[in-house]
Enzyme design. Structure first.
Site, PDB file in Angstrom:
ATOM      1  N   LEU A 140      52.494  46.949  30.565  1.00 58.11           N
ATOM      2  CA  LEU A 140      53.259  45.706  30.694  1.00 58.11           C
ATOM      3  C   LEU A 140      54.183  45.500  29.495  1.00 58.11           C
ATOM      4  CD1 LEU A 140      50.353  43.549  32.150  1.00 58.11           C
ATOM      5  CD2 LEU A 140      52.525  44.005  33.326  1.00 58.11           C
ATOM      6  N   ARG A 169      46.628  38.146  32.861  1.00 56.86           N
ATOM      7  CA  ARG A 169      47.529  37.111  33.394  1.00 56.86           C
ATOM      8  C   ARG A 169      48.911  37.300  32.778  1.00 56.86           C
ATOM      9  NH1 ARG A 169      44.716  31.636  33.037  1.00 56.86           N
ATOM     10  NH2 ARG A 169      43.689  32.387  34.924  1.00 56.86           N
ATOM     11  N   GLU A 182      42.012  42.560  37.770  1.00 56.02           N
ATOM     12  CA  GLU A 182      42.702  41.515  38.538  1.00 56.02           C
ATOM     13  C   GLU A 182      43.912  41.054  37.733  1.00 56.02           C
ATOM     14  OE1 GLU A 182      41.014  37.863  40.915  1.00 56.02           O
ATOM     15  OE2 GLU A 182      41.513  37.155  38.910  1.00 56.02           O
ATOM     16  N   GLU A 201      45.360  21.843  36.361  1.00 54.02           N
ATOM     17  CA  GLU A 201      44.489  21.631  37.528  1.00 54.02           C
ATOM     18  C   GLU A 201      43.070  22.069  37.181  1.00 54.02           C
ATOM     19  OE1 GLU A 201      42.327  22.906  41.181  1.00 54.02           O
ATOM     20  OE2 GLU A 201      43.046  24.161  39.544  1.00 54.02           O
TER      21      GLU A 201
HETATM   22  P1  GTP Z   1      36.879  34.160  43.373  1.00 57.71           P
HETATM   23  O1  GTP Z   1      35.527  34.355  43.962  1.00 57.71           O
HETATM   24  O2  GTP Z   1      37.027  32.855  42.611  1.00 57.71           O
HETATM   25  O3  GTP Z   1      37.307  35.337  42.553  1.00 57.71           O
HETATM   26  O4  GTP Z   1      37.881  33.998  44.594  1.00 57.71           O
HETATM   27  P2  GTP Z   1      38.720  35.102  45.356  1.00 57.71           P
HETATM   28  O5  GTP Z   1      38.056  36.411  45.232  1.00 57.71           O
HETATM   29  O6  GTP Z   1      39.048  34.569  46.706  1.00 57.71           O
HETATM   30  O7  GTP Z   1      40.000  35.236  44.476  1.00 57.71           O
HETATM   31  P3  GTP Z   1      41.382  34.471  44.399  1.00 57.71           P
HETATM   32  O8  GTP Z   1      42.366  35.586  44.319  1.00 57.71           O
HETATM   33  O9  GTP Z   1      41.584  33.461  45.451  1.00 57.71           O
HETATM   34  O10 GTP Z   1      41.269  33.699  42.999  1.00 57.71           O
HETATM   35  C1  GTP Z   1      40.881  34.357  41.844  1.00 57.71           C
HETATM   36  C2  GTP Z   1      41.328  33.627  40.590  1.00 57.71           C
HETATM   37  O11 GTP Z   1      42.584  32.967  40.763  1.00 57.71           O
HETATM   38  C3  GTP Z   1      40.407  32.519  40.123  1.00 57.71           C
HETATM   39  O12 GTP Z   1      39.351  33.037  39.365  1.00 57.71           O
HETATM   40  C4  GTP Z   1      41.368  31.659  39.277  1.00 57.71           C
HETATM   41  O13 GTP Z   1      41.603  32.261  38.010  1.00 57.71           O
HETATM   42  C5  GTP Z   1      42.647  31.740  40.070  1.00 57.71           C
HETATM   43  N1  GTP Z   1      42.712  30.649  41.052  1.00 57.71           N
HETATM   44  C6  GTP Z   1      42.548  30.736  42.379  1.00 57.71           C
HETATM   45  N2  GTP Z   1      42.679  29.541  42.972  1.00 57.71           N
HETATM   46  C7  GTP Z   1      42.925  28.642  41.997  1.00 57.71           C
HETATM   47  C8  GTP Z   1      43.149  27.223  41.969  1.00 57.71           C
HETATM   48  O14 GTP Z   1      43.134  26.532  42.986  1.00 57.71           O
HETATM   49  N3  GTP Z   1      43.381  26.642  40.759  1.00 57.71           N
HETATM   50  C9  GTP Z   1      43.419  27.370  39.614  1.00 57.71           C
HETATM   51  N4  GTP Z   1      43.649  26.706  38.460  1.00 57.71           N
HETATM   52  N5  GTP Z   1      43.203  28.702  39.599  1.00 57.71           N
HETATM   53  C10 GTP Z   1      42.960  29.336  40.766  1.00 57.71           C
HETATM   54 MG    MG Z   2      38.117  37.092  42.886  1.00 59.07          MG
END
Ligand code: GTP
Ligand code: MG
Length: 210
Positions: A32, A88, A150, A165
């Site tokens: 990156l 990130r 990730e 949030e």
């Molecule tokens: P997890 O079991 O939480 O890992 O869910 P997932 O496997 O469905 O993953 P997803 O890609 O939806 O989200 C993973 C990560 O994105 C979270 O650990 C957060 O860092 C971020 N994230 C997802 N949704 C939100 C949200 O509504 N608000 C915020 N602040 N961060 C979010």
């Molecule tokens: Mg996840």
């Protein structure tokens, strides 16, 4: 062995296992940084504002495995969890988010296992970001390990919203009260409008560059 000794040895195994995730992050950080510096040199525009990363803590990993009903098998945690290593990437503009993602996708040694585009399709609460699960090779003294990372790519405005949030609502297990949800959603829309407006300014200024 006592339970305590069992726990300690599990934690030690886990810590050893997590080392390789730290290396995975370091490999990706280098990629990156190179993209950021070289693109800036060629186009006089840096598509990356800043980058943060973290390896999930052992306690967090054990808690998530337990919560999702997976076994505590240290050698297989990567089969169960995608977010042990997290990077990130904060970009100035929405176009940069897709640009950085496309540049990563073109790299032969990096495999994109999964993409979730919460910019094209925001979450119900308004959350926007582009999520990639990537796999990157790490060359160790006696073997190569393919490490899952990730990657969350988002703009400064998306990061502003997501950070606040999280601060406001991390304590709610389910969803917060309805009026909070509406207010959050409309704040997310304002952030998205800001992104659009800044993007058009950017396009006007950099019209002929790229
Ligand atoms: P997890 O079991 O939480 O890992 O869910 P997932 O496997 O469905 O993953 P997803 O890609 O939806 O989200 C993973 C990560 O994105 C979270 O650990 C957060 O860092 C971020 N994230 C997802 N949704 C939100 C949200 O509504 N608000 C915020 N602040 N961060 C979010
Ligand atoms: Mg996840």
């Amino acid at each position: 062995m006592t339970d305590l000794a069992d726990d300690l040895s599990l934690l030690r195994d886990l810590e050893r296992r997590l080392l390789v995730y730290k290396f995975g992050i370091e490999e990706l950080m280098t990629k990156l940084r190179i993209l950021s510096e070289e693109f800036d040199y060629v186009h006089q525009h840096d598509p990356i504002e800043h980058i943060t990363n973290r390896v999930k803590k052992p306690e967090g990993i054990l808690e998530k495995l337990r919560r999702k009903g997976f076994p505590l098998e240290v050698d297989r945690i990567g089969d169960y969890l995608d977010d042990i290593a997290g990077v990130r990437v904060i970009c100035p503009f929405v176009s940069d988010v897709y640009r950085v993602s496309a540049m990563l996708a073109r790299q032969h040694d990096l495999k994109i296992l999964r993409t979730k585009d919460y910019i094209a399709a925001p979450k119900p609460n308004g959350y926007r970001s582009l999520h990639l699960i990537v796999e990157i090779p790490v060359f160790l003294s006696d073997r190569v390990e393919h490490v899952k990372v990730e990657v969350q790519l988002r703009t400064i405005a998306m990061d502003f919203w997501a950070t606040l949030e999280h601060k406001l609502f991390y304590k709610y297990d389910d969803s917060p009260p309805a009026d909070f949800v509406d207010e959050l959603m409309s704040s997310a829309m304002i952030a998205a409008q800001l992104d659009d407006r800044m993007e058009s300014l950017h396009r006007r200024i950099h019209q002929d560059d790229h």
